[in-house]
Design an enzyme around this catalytic site. Structure first.
Site, mmCIF file in Angstrom:
data_model
loop_
_atom_site.group_PDB
_atom_site.id
_atom_site.type_symbol
_atom_site.label_atom_id
_atom_site.label_comp_id
_atom_site.label_asym_id
_atom_site.label_seq_id
_atom_site.Cartn_x
_atom_site.Cartn_y
_atom_site.Cartn_z
ATOM 1 N N LYS A 98 37.051 12.929 62.756
ATOM 2 C CA LYS A 98 35.500 12.514 62.772
ATOM 3 C C LYS A 98 35.443 11.513 61.891
ATOM 4 O O LYS A 98 35.390 11.519 60.805
ATOM 5 C CB LYS A 98 34.513 13.662 62.653
ATOM 6 C CG LYS A 98 33.365 13.222 62.711
ATOM 7 C CD LYS A 98 32.161 14.210 62.152
ATOM 8 C CE LYS A 98 30.605 13.367 61.888
ATOM 9 N NZ LYS A 98 29.666 14.316 61.746
ATOM 10 N N GLY A 159 20.997 15.259 58.967
ATOM 11 C CA GLY A 159 20.392 16.337 58.111
ATOM 12 C C GLY A 159 18.748 16.305 58.431
ATOM 13 O O GLY A 159 18.039 16.854 57.943
#
Lengths: 257, 65
Positions: A98, A159
């Site tokens: 990733k 987040g």
């Protein structure tokens, strides 16, 4: 669904939900959340050995039977990200990565110039590159053209829990590239994940929405159902939006009262 | 000789290899090592002797996004 396989980098995965492990309160909670989510692919990061949990995290993930997806979190340049990816390949014995190349501490938004540079280098080195990218169809196309195995546009900042701020762009990305599109970052709750799938995304990657939920195991289960429901709805085809009502019960035979 | 290991200056007796250094730090299996910014493959740890001033990073798994 057996007739709707999720193929990523040549591997068929049994779940379209990819789980990040960041922010997890304990390894026990993580293991239960992974099981509840049904995920087959879980992200991990690399840090100095003194900061690690002494191998316990890797052991838990191994027991869960999930494939590991190392990330390059914390990298601000292509050079750092490429080196981190190569180290992760050594540590975790996988060529999947990733790819994250961050542009700024405050927003944690990707730096598209460094990201594309790193992606090109890693593809040339044989990596299966899954880049975390902006919700920009042009950047996504450039990454796909560079040979990335998927593109992973953000819904909103990492987040933040703000969900998908630009659903139109996510749809544009889906129709622009031929590789899997995985909605990565910013999801807050189950309806956000369902929306991602209804927009045509092939998968969802989320961490905080589960790990920071009051009950991570229950939210993991909610996300599993949301991803499945959204995928089913996408395949089923939503009805057109109408300005006015359209009766679903026929007028013919209506009693004169 | 002096090495920098994970950002800290460390005095070690020469000769020392990457394998020696890793064994002294951790018994974890999933470890990656960089020497002066370049990856040292596990297969090369035992044969890679460190030299004065080398900067070594020894990395392991942590939870992350």
């Amino acid at each position: 669904m057996t007739d709707d396989p999720f193929v990523l980098a040549g591997q068929t995965l049994p779940s379209r939900l990819i789980l990040g492990t960041g922010g997890v309160p304990s390894l026990d909670v993580l293991a239960r959340a992974i099981t509840a989510s049904g995920t087959a692919l879980v992200t991990v990061a690399l840090r100095r050995v003194e900061a690690s949990t002494g191998g316990a995290l890797a052991d838990v993930l191994e027991r869960c039977g999930v494939r590991l997806l190392p990330n390059t979190a914390g990298c601000f340049t292509a050079r750092e990200a490429v080196r981190t990816a190569k180290l992760a390949r050594e540590a975790f014995e996988t060529d999947w990565v990733k790819l994250e190349v961050i542009g700024d501490e405050r927003t944690l938004l990707p730096d598209p110039v460094e990201l594309l540079d790193a992606a090109e280098q890693l593809v040339a080195d044989g990596f299966q590159v899954l880049p975390y990218t902006n919700d920009d169809p042009i950047t996504a196309r450039r990454l796909a053209d560079a040979g990335c195995a998927a593109v992973m546009p953000l819904g909103s900042p990492i987040g933040s829990g703000l969900g998908i701020r630009n659903p139109h762009n996510i749809s544009l990305i889906r129709e622009t590239v031929d590789v899997p599109v995985i909605l990565d970052a910013g999801l807050g709750t189950a309806s956000d994940a369902a929306l991602a799938m209804e927009l045509g995304c092939d998968g969802v990657l989320l961490a905080s929405a589960v790990t920071r939920a009051r009950d991570p195991e229950r939210m993991a289960l909610a996300m599993r159902h949301a991803v499945d429901a959204g995928r089913l709805a996408f395949g089923a085809g939503r009805i057109e939006r109408r300005w006015h009502a359209q009766a679903s019960t026929q007028d013919a035979g209506l009693a004169a009262l | 000789m002096t090495l920098t290991v994970n950002g800290e200056a460390v005095e070690v007796a020469s000769p020392v290899t990457v394998a020696d250094l890793v064994a002294a730090r951790t018994d974890q299996r999933r470890i990656a090592v960089a020497r002066n910014g370049e990856v040292v493959p596990r297969s090369a740890w035992a044969a890679t002797a460190l030299t004065e001033g080398d900067e070594v990073e020894i990395l392991a798994a942590v939870a992350g996004g």
